[in-house]
Enzyme design. Structure first.
Site, mmCIF file in Angstrom:
data_model
loop_
_atom_site.group_PDB
_atom_site.id
_atom_site.type_symbol
_atom_site.label_atom_id
_atom_site.label_comp_id
_atom_site.label_asym_id
_atom_site.label_seq_id
_atom_site.Cartn_x
_atom_site.Cartn_y
_atom_site.Cartn_z
ATOM 1 N N ASN A 125 0.847 -1.190 0.000
ATOM 2 C CA ASN A 125 0.000 0.000 0.000
ATOM 3 C C ASN A 125 0.880 1.236 0.000
ATOM 4 O O ASN A 125 2.047 1.179 0.392
ATOM 5 C CB ASN A 125 -0.999 0.012 1.181
ATOM 6 C CG ASN A 125 -0.323 0.137 2.537
ATOM 7 O OD1 ASN A 125 0.609 0.926 2.737
ATOM 8 N ND2 ASN A 125 -0.790 -0.634 3.516
ATOM 9 N N CYS A 126 0.360 2.319 -0.493
ATOM 10 C CA CYS A 126 1.075 3.591 -0.501
ATOM 11 C C CYS A 126 0.078 4.694 -0.170
ATOM 12 O O CYS A 126 -1.135 4.486 -0.251
ATOM 13 C CB CYS A 126 1.753 3.856 -1.848
ATOM 14 S SG CYS A 126 0.642 4.016 -3.263
ATOM 15 N N PRO A 127 0.538 5.883 0.222
ATOM 16 C CA PRO A 127 -0.393 6.945 0.627
ATOM 17 C C PRO A 127 -1.442 7.278 -0.416
ATOM 18 O O PRO A 127 -2.612 7.435 -0.088
ATOM 19 C CB PRO A 127 0.540 8.135 0.892
ATOM 20 C CG PRO A 127 1.832 7.508 1.290
ATOM 21 C CD PRO A 127 1.951 6.265 0.456
ATOM 22 N N THR A 182 1.557 1.075 -5.200
ATOM 23 C CA THR A 182 0.883 -0.113 -4.676
ATOM 24 C C THR A 182 0.936 -1.259 -5.670
ATOM 25 O O THR A 182 1.264 -2.397 -5.324
ATOM 26 C CB THR A 182 -0.578 0.227 -4.330
ATOM 27 O OG1 THR A 182 -0.600 1.229 -3.310
ATOM 28 C CG2 THR A 182 -1.321 -1.000 -3.836
#
Length: 485
Positions: free
Chosen positions: A12-14, A20
């Site tokens: 996951n990424c911001p 992602t």
């Protein structure tokens, strides 16, 4: 490791867009090449996909967590007792080989409440930035949906359909669509504040933060010329979130404790922050926003162009990193105030690094590796929809020339966006934004994008070519010295 392993992973990424899925694909490809079996759960903009089953987690030899916005309590509980290798998602692509080599030595036994982290993440779980990104992620669907409806309403009027509000009788369809769209802009602020507070202290903080942030942006109730805007949502969301976090630790006894989260916390929090917002916080934040809006509306052209260069350069510099997100957040926060030219810089500059890198591989293939050539098509297509992260592998391979080319061309393009008066109503589909009415005027947008890409590609070819020649000369000199010795 000779024996094949059973692996599970989460990425996951911001932003939940490019990193992602790029890292998930890289993990799958590398695992297959080594003969391992892997399943990767992605927690991206589309929600959780390819969810890991409890049986798959139980059977796994190792868990790989390539994360940029942390894990919630439920996820931590899923991996309790497992050997977990955790790293920032920003480091995953360039360290993909080391991940599998270091599984036996760098994995740690995971406890449900340990929150173990290996290294510094871009957005560390529990940090202020992680709470802000939770609020932004929640607000995005409001502004995207609302922005597209407003764009459709404008297109209908341009096609000749009537535009009539309720004061003149039955409202026209275009007016109704536009009004619904602007509700998205209206509610994205309280939603952002509510989710910031919810990220900090869960459900008890949600309702008070939503109501108080709505109050802070209601000019009629406050009697101010401007609402508190995004700045108010950030301040109030954080303040309410931390207030509720400590409030939840109060012990009231068995009889009253069940009422704490459902009644006492929402009531007392809403009362305290509602009164503070009405008398102090709301007017104060509104005055700050008034000052900011006045500055942006009266800034001299030369200063505005200088600021546009800075914003464009920041957006292109680290391709989805913290500097990029700082510039993006500033531009995005102005949409609620109907200031659209700064967000247009995002809509143009964010396209350029991956598209320019991909196109440059076709123009000057000798400057790039076979792996970079194979990724060129994907970089162009994904980059065209405003995901800057596909440019990262190119920058990692040649940091100095690629980042220099991206930053200079991004800054100059930012100036062109402001100079040509380009505006962007909301996040959309990148190069297709003008076609759905989100970016205007149409011809200047494509002209500025073409000019920015041409400059970016030229700088990449010139600077990377010089960089490779310099590197070759240094290598040859070292070899000569070694030969003489």
């Amino acid at each position: 490791m000779e024996a094949p392993l059973k692996l599970v992973a989460i990425t996951n990424c911001p932003a939940g867009i490019a990193h992602t899925y790029m890292v998930a694909e890289a993990l799958e490809q590398k695992a297959r090449s080594l003969g391992h079996v892997i399943k990767v759960e992605t927690q991206g903009a589309n929600g959780v996909e390819n969810r890991l089953l409890d049986s798959e987690i139980a059977a796994a030899d190792y868990v790989i967590l390539a994360i940029g916005r942390g894990l919630n309590e439920e996820d931590r509980a899923r991996f309790a007792g497992k050997k977990v290798y955790e790293l920032p998602i920003s480091q995953a692509l360039k360290n993909i080989n080391q991940i599998f080599e270091q599984l036996p030595t760098h994995s740690k036994l995971f406890a449900a409440d340990s929150g173990v982290r290996l290294g510094n993440q871009e957005v560390r779980q529990g940090s202020v930035m992680s709470h802000l990104m939770a609020g932004v992620s929640a607000a995005l669907p409001f502004v995207i949906g609302g922005g597209i409806l407003v764009a459709i309403a404008n297109m209908l009027v341009q096609f000749g359909l009537p535009y009539q509000d309720m004061s003149k009788g039955a409202p026209s369809f275009s007016w109704i669509i536009e009004s619904i769209g602007y509700l998205g802009f209206k509610f994205m602020i309280p939603i952002m504040g509510a989710y910031i507070a919810w990220s900090i202290s869960d459900k008890p903080a949600f309702a008070p933060a939503f109501i108080v942030c709505y109050l802070a942006n209601d000019k009629g109730l406050l009697g101010t010329q401007s609402g508190a805007g995004f700045l108010g949502a950030v301040v109030l969301g954080l303040a309410i979130g931390y207030f509720v976090r400590y409030f939840r630790k109060v012990k009231l006894g068995k009889a009253l404790q069940p009422l704490l989260g459902s009644m006492l916390i929402p009531f007392i929090t809403l009362f305290v922050f509602g009164v503070l917002t009405y008398y102090v916080v709301g007017p104060f934040m509104a005055s700050i926003m008034d000052g900011l809006l006045h500055f942006l509306n009266t800034i001299p052209p030369s200063m505005k162009l200088g600021a546009a260069f800075l914003v464009g350069a920041m957006l292109a510099f680290d391709m989805g990193g913290p500097i990029n997100k700082t510039a993006w957040f500033f531009c995005f926060s102005l949409l609620e105030k109907h200031i659209y030219d700064w967000y247009a810089i995002v809509g143009v500059v964010a396209l350029m690094p991956p598209m320019a890198a991909g196109i440059a591989t076709f123009i000057a293939p000798k400057l790039f590796t076979q792996q970079e050539k194979d990724a060129a098509g994907s970089a162009i297509v994904v980059g065209a929809t405003v995901a800057t992260e596909p440019a990262i592998p190119y920058a990692l391979a040649a940091p100095l020339p690629m980042i220099t080319a991206n930053t200079l061309s991004g800054g100059i393009t930012g100036m062109l966006v402001i100079a040509f008066g380009i505006q962007r109503l909301a996040p959309g589909l990148g190069v297709f934004d003008p076609l759905i009415g989100l970016m205007s005027p149409v011809i200047p947008f494509y002209a500025v994008l073409a000019a920015g890409l041409a400059l970016n590609i030229t700088l990449i070819i010139v600077l990377k070519g010089a960089w490779l020649k310099h590197s070759a000369r240094k290598l040859a000199a070292k070899q000569d010295v070694a030969h003489e010795i």
